[in-house]
Design a protein around this motif. Structure first.
Motif, PDB file in Angstrom:
ATOM      1  N   GLN A  13       0.830  -1.346  -0.127  1.00 11.12           N
ATOM      2  CA  GLN A  13       0.088  -0.147  -0.015  1.00 11.12           C
ATOM      3  C   GLN A  13       0.939   1.357   0.147  1.00 11.12           C
ATOM      4  N   PRO A  87       1.888   5.236  -5.325  1.00  4.59           N
ATOM      5  CA  PRO A  87       1.417   4.497  -6.587  1.00  4.59           C
ATOM      6  C   PRO A  87       2.515   4.772  -7.862  1.00  4.59           C
ATOM      7  N   SER A 123      -0.402   0.190  -4.262  1.00  4.94           N
ATOM      8  CA  SER A 123      -1.742   0.679  -4.384  1.00  4.94           C
ATOM      9  C   SER A 123      -2.130   1.804  -3.676  1.00  4.94           C
TER      10      SER A 123
END
Length: 124
Positions: A13, A87, A123
Motif C-alpha cells: 500500500q 503509486p 496501491s
C-alpha cells in the motif's frame, strides 16, 4: 559474465516499504551497480546507483530521501530500501552492473549486464 537475480518485489500500500535485493553469481568487486525501473508504456529510468566501494551513491530526484541503495560485497548483493512508497513507484525494477573504478553511471546504456527484474506494485 556476472548474472544478477532480483528479489523482494511485491504488492504494497501507499506509504509502505519494500527492500529489493540483487544477488550476483560471483564477486562484483570493482563494479558499479545501479537500480532502474520501467513502468508500462514508459522508458526504463534511473533510480539509484552505487560505486564499487559503496562510498558514492546517486539517486533520481523522484526517489531522493525515500530510497536507499547499499551493497554488501561479502554477500555479492546490492539492496534498494524503498520507503514511503507511492503509486507512481509502480514498475518492474531491474538491477544492473558495469566495471567502473570511479563513480557509477546513471544511464541504462552504460551498464553491461542486467537482471530479469522484479515487479513492484503500490496501491493507493
Amino acid at each position: 559474465q556476472v548474472q544478477l537475480v532480483e528479489s523482494g518485489g511485491g504488492l504494497v500500500q501507499a506509504g509502505g516499504s519494500l527492500r529489493l535485493s540483487c544477488a550476483a553469481s560471483r564477486t562484483f568487486s570493482r563494479n558499479a551497480m545501479g537500480w532502474f525501473r520501467q513502468a508500462p508504456g514508459k522508458e526504463r529510468e534511473f533510480v539509484a546507483a552505487i560505486s564499487w566501494t559503496g562510498g558514492s551513491t546517486y539517486y533520481a530526484d523522484s526517489v531522493k530521501g525515500r530510497f536507499t541503495i547499499s551493497r554488501d560485497s561479502t554477500k555479492n548483493t546490492v539492496y534498494l530500501q524503498m520507503n514511503s512508497l507511492k503509486p507512481e513507484d509502480t514498475a518492474v525494477y531491474y538491477c544492473a552492473g558495469v566495471l567502473r573504478r570511479v563513480g557509477a553511471p546513471v544511464s541504462p546504456p552504460d551498464y553491461d549486464y542486467w537482471g530479469q527484474g522484479t515487479q513492484v506494485t503500490v496501491s493507493s
